[in-house]
Design a protein around this motif. Sequence first.
Motif, PDB file in Angstrom:
ATOM      1  N   SER A 263     -23.072  -8.496 -30.722  1.00 23.40           N
ATOM      2  CA  SER A 263     -22.869  -9.856 -31.403  1.00 23.40           C
ATOM      3  C   SER A 263     -22.398  -9.875 -32.667  1.00 23.40           C
ATOM      4  N   GLY A 264     -22.595  -8.772 -33.577  1.00 23.80           N
ATOM      5  CA  GLY A 264     -22.230  -8.623 -34.704  1.00 23.80           C
ATOM      6  C   GLY A 264     -20.623  -8.331 -34.743  1.00 23.80           C
ATOM      7  N   ALA A 265     -20.259  -7.712 -33.891  1.00 21.86           N
ATOM      8  CA  ALA A 265     -18.810  -7.479 -33.775  1.00 21.86           C
ATOM      9  C   ALA A 265     -18.128  -8.804 -33.261  1.00 21.86           C
ATOM     10  N   PHE A 266     -18.457  -9.616 -32.695  1.00 17.00           N
ATOM     11  CA  PHE A 266     -18.314 -11.086 -32.446  1.00 17.00           C
ATOM     12  C   PHE A 266     -18.192 -11.895 -33.660  1.00 17.00           C
ATOM     13  N   GLY A 267     -19.293 -11.882 -34.206  1.00 21.89           N
ATOM     14  CA  GLY A 267     -19.327 -12.610 -35.512  1.00 21.89           C
ATOM     15  C   GLY A 267     -18.266 -12.437 -36.413  1.00 21.89           C
ATOM     16  N   LYS A 268     -18.105 -10.988 -36.430  1.00 18.99           N
ATOM     17  CA  LYS A 268     -16.934 -10.599 -37.657  1.00 18.99           C
ATOM     18  C   LYS A 268     -15.686 -10.691 -37.169  1.00 18.99           C
ATOM     19  N   TYR A 269     -15.771 -10.984 -35.827  1.00 19.48           N
ATOM     20  CA  TYR A 269     -14.156 -11.009 -35.274  1.00 19.48           C
ATOM     21  C   TYR A 269     -13.836 -12.595 -35.680  1.00 19.48           C
ATOM     22  N   VAL A 270     -14.539 -13.483 -35.257  1.00 24.89           N
ATOM     23  CA  VAL A 270     -14.162 -14.771 -35.615  1.00 24.89           C
ATOM     24  C   VAL A 270     -14.219 -15.299 -37.045  1.00 24.89           C
ATOM     25  N   SER A 271     -14.881 -14.378 -38.050  1.00 27.05           N
ATOM     26  CA  SER A 271     -15.010 -14.534 -39.215  1.00 27.05           C
ATOM     27  C   SER A 271     -13.418 -14.189 -39.760  1.00 27.05           C
ATOM     28  N   LYS A 272     -13.011 -13.077 -39.454  1.00 28.99           N
ATOM     29  CA  LYS A 272     -11.838 -12.797 -39.584  1.00 28.99           C
ATOM     30  C   LYS A 272     -10.770 -13.475 -39.334  1.00 28.99           C
ATOM     31  N   GLU A 273     -10.632 -14.041 -38.291  1.00 25.34           N
ATOM     32  CA  GLU A 273      -9.777 -14.838 -37.519  1.00 25.34           C
ATOM     33  C   GLU A 273      -9.625 -15.934 -38.643  1.00 25.34           C
ATOM     34  N   ALA A 274     -10.918 -16.718 -38.566  1.00 25.75           N
ATOM     35  CA  ALA A 274     -11.062 -18.112 -39.633  1.00 25.75           C
ATOM     36  C   ALA A 274     -10.377 -17.626 -41.154  1.00 25.75           C
ATOM     37  N   VAL A 275     -10.501 -16.706 -41.665  1.00 21.70           N
ATOM     38  CA  VAL A 275      -9.920 -16.792 -43.068  1.00 21.70           C
ATOM     39  C   VAL A 275      -8.633 -15.877 -43.048  1.00 21.70           C
ATOM     40  N   SER A 276      -8.147 -15.569 -41.997  1.00 26.36           N
ATOM     41  CA  SER A 276      -6.678 -15.055 -41.998  1.00 26.36           C
ATOM     42  C   SER A 276      -5.762 -15.687 -42.862  1.00 26.36           C
ATOM     43  N   GLY A 277      -5.143 -15.008 -43.746  1.00 21.85           N
ATOM     44  CA  GLY A 277      -4.181 -15.687 -44.599  1.00 21.85           C
ATOM     45  C   GLY A 277      -4.640 -15.849 -46.028  1.00 21.85           C
ATOM     46  N   ILE A 278      -6.139 -15.913 -46.146  1.00 23.34           N
ATOM     47  CA  ILE A 278      -6.589 -16.153 -47.612  1.00 23.34           C
ATOM     48  C   ILE A 278      -6.556 -14.728 -48.321  1.00 23.34           C
ATOM     49  N   GLU A 279      -6.008 -14.659 -49.630  1.00 24.63           N
ATOM     50  CA  GLU A 279      -6.114 -13.416 -50.542  1.00 24.63           C
ATOM     51  C   GLU A 279      -6.992 -13.635 -51.473  1.00 24.63           C
ATOM     52  N   VAL A 280      -7.551 -12.342 -51.919  1.00 25.15           N
ATOM     53  CA  VAL A 280      -8.426 -12.396 -53.375  1.00 25.15           C
ATOM     54  C   VAL A 280      -7.960 -11.124 -54.049  1.00 25.15           C
ATOM     55  N   LEU A 281      -7.107 -11.699 -55.247  1.00 23.13           N
ATOM     56  CA  LEU A 281      -6.467 -10.627 -56.179  1.00 23.13           C
ATOM     57  C   LEU A 281      -5.617 -10.043 -55.391  1.00 23.13           C
ATOM     58  N   GLY A 282      -4.727 -10.507 -54.525  1.00 18.71           N
ATOM     59  CA  GLY A 282      -3.533  -9.909 -53.734  1.00 18.71           C
ATOM     60  C   GLY A 282      -4.089  -9.132 -52.365  1.00 18.71           C
ATOM     61  N   VAL A 283      -5.377  -8.995 -52.111  1.00 21.02           N
ATOM     62  CA  VAL A 283      -5.738  -8.423 -51.038  1.00 21.02           C
ATOM     63  C   VAL A 283      -6.319  -9.439 -50.039  1.00 21.02           C
ATOM     64  N   GLY A 284      -6.055  -9.464 -48.754  1.00 14.34           N
ATOM     65  CA  GLY A 284      -6.372 -10.301 -47.800  1.00 14.34           C
ATOM     66  C   GLY A 284      -7.899 -10.107 -47.566  1.00 14.34           C
ATOM     67  N   LEU A 285      -8.508 -11.237 -47.699  1.00 15.95           N
ATOM     68  CA  LEU A 285      -9.814 -11.528 -47.249  1.00 15.95           C
ATOM     69  C   LEU A 285     -10.190 -10.976 -45.769  1.00 15.95           C
ATOM     70  N   ASP A 286      -9.518 -10.939 -45.041  1.00 17.75           N
ATOM     71  CA  ASP A 286      -9.744 -10.438 -43.421  1.00 17.75           C
ATOM     72  C   ASP A 286      -9.641  -8.946 -43.855  1.00 17.75           C
ATOM     73  N   GLN A 287      -9.151  -8.291 -44.832  1.00 19.24           N
ATOM     74  CA  GLN A 287      -9.175  -6.768 -45.144  1.00 19.24           C
ATOM     75  C   GLN A 287     -10.434  -6.644 -45.845  1.00 19.24           C
ATOM     76  N   LEU A 288     -10.881  -7.550 -46.718  1.00 20.46           N
ATOM     77  CA  LEU A 288     -12.241  -7.094 -47.695  1.00 20.46           C
ATOM     78  C   LEU A 288     -13.599  -7.211 -46.558  1.00 20.46           C
ATOM     79  N   LEU A 289     -13.684  -8.253 -45.783  1.00 23.75           N
ATOM     80  CA  LEU A 289     -14.835  -8.479 -44.842  1.00 23.75           C
ATOM     81  C   LEU A 289     -15.218  -7.466 -44.336  1.00 23.75           C
ATOM     82  N   PRO A 290     -14.277  -6.531 -43.550  1.00 23.35           N
ATOM     83  CA  PRO A 290     -14.713  -5.510 -42.720  1.00 23.35           C
ATOM     84  C   PRO A 290     -15.259  -4.281 -43.738  1.00 23.35           C
ATOM     85  N   LEU A 291     -15.360  -4.162 -44.947  1.00 22.36           N
ATOM     86  CA  LEU A 291     -15.962  -3.243 -45.759  1.00 22.36           C
ATOM     87  C   LEU A 291     -17.316  -3.614 -45.923  1.00 22.36           C
TER      88      LEU A 291
END
Length: 619
Positions: A392-420
């Motif tokens: 269920s955690g993978a499901f929650g993280k997947y839909v979260s990454k899809e929801a914020v796709s295209g948003i950047e924080v200091l030049g880094v995509g938020l969908d790349q930060l959330l997996p960390l």
Amino acid sequence: MLATPALSSLSLFSPSLLIPLSLLTPLVLVLALGLAGLLPPGQAFTLRRRLTLFAPLAVAPAVLLALLAEPGSDPAALEVPWLLFGAHFGVDLYARPLLLIAALLYGAALLAISWIKLRDAERGSGALSAFLLLSFTGNIGTYLAADAASFYLAFALMSFSAAGLVIHYRTPAARRATRVYLVMSVLSETAILAALILVTSAGGFLLTDSADAAGTAHTGLIQGLLIFGFGVKAGTVPLHVWLPLAHPAAPPAASAVLSGAMVKAGLIGWLRFLPDGETAGAVLLALALTGAFAAVVLGVLQHDPKVVLAYSTISQMGFITALVAVGLMVPDLQAATSAAAVIYAVHHGLAKGALFLGVPVVKHYARGRTGSLVLLGMLGAGLAVAGAPLTSGAFGKYVSKEAVSGIEVLGVGLDQLLPLIATGSTLLLLRFAAVIWAADRDPRRRADGELFSWLGVCAAGILVPWVIGARWVTDPVQAEGVAMPSWEPSTLWDATWPILLGILLAGLAWGAARCGWLPARLSSSEKAAIPPGDLLVAEESLLRRVGSGGGTALDAAHGFTSSAAERWGSFFSAAAERGRHGVSWVEARLGGWESTGLTLVMLLSVVTVITMLVAGRIL
């Protein structure tokens, strides 16, 4: 204006009947527990013991309401025009899943303590059950309330009744944690009350009209107050200091609802009332990401398994808060980010509840015939929190990454930060596994409510988030932009590499500790390098210095006011003496009543709700 449901529309399973039953049933049980104090001690213990056994059934109406409600078809299933400023209650898209999770967690917590109380004659007062029931009423009230006044009343009931959960053991640590919790709660309630008054003055009394506050001159103030007020409950850094203190002090069953259900009241508050705004969203996003990563550093240095889980909750709530922040910054994404936040909150509530309930289960059942079962359940809950593939955690993280796709924080995509954040969760869970494995064991021969409630939450964590995500929240009309994972190789790898990175970092840290490359303070297993509460230690030290420096000024002020106090004291003492005789007469007759205050409060609450129901049908 929303209308009161007609008497003909009431049926056994209609929301207009299940809503008051969900709120009334726990209060009736609390009232009965309080009135039991009027009986002789032996009979009072027997009655309370039986009431605690049936206490888990108090969540049944809420479970039925969540399963049978149809969000959107009747936004105000119950309206009471004469209560407060006109009370409204209903079930919407976000209330329904959170209501179900709260009911399941509180039911499991009540079950976990009820069977234990049957064996323990010294703990038959029912106090813990009573405070759990009061917190449950307030918690689900925040989800069901459809107006500002009802929401605030329910939020306050939940917040202050939770103090009884934290102080339950009455140890010095529990007392300190309760003091911190109450201070933070009072500050939170004050900020929320001020914000809701401003929202209401802008025409946002009903939840459907709360967006009107976004266009007022006080929008910035409202945003700041709500970020602060609900941020305390959600564990947002730097307002998180009560969480690492409250969790180790409270019983494990109470910790499960504190982390799994109660912190979600901050989420629902933001979704209900926080006006959109790019600046507010940016501030909230910065706080969310700071907490998500800083909590990992603080948590891996702890030696109490419940403290480690508390910091894990702070990190996970940072993940959820980041989704809310994006919705504030980009209103077009708000439907997707809000749905993703709720899905992730559902997953986190059950998985983290299973881990907290599992702390005593490991202690009592991790060996012998039940050892393999306990290991499998804790491993499954841990993998879900980390976001392992197919959980269920993978499901929650997947839909979260899809929801914020295209948003950047200091030049880094938020969908790349959330997996960390999943990497951080892995580090915290490995630390949790290490400290709980080294903890003492106290085996039990027979299974009780502690084991069965934990098994129930583990089973619910496997199935419920998927059902809610697929059928309740991801409706294409009500929550556009949320997609179900396809589990292609790329998706599986996206869920796997953060965990592998966490394992690698943990292995490097372990090797450094074995080789003596880490400072002795960090590698010590006797005392945490950073005490639980982290920032609170520095704040308390600052207050002590300010207090000692201000002592001279206070002494001078005291000398000035003491002479005036003496003159006024002689005047009031005569009046007080006359009133004391009357009060003593009343106290002499109430002195034998155990839990009189709680009994009177509950009696008034039940009378109010019954009157509400009767008046609702007549009107």
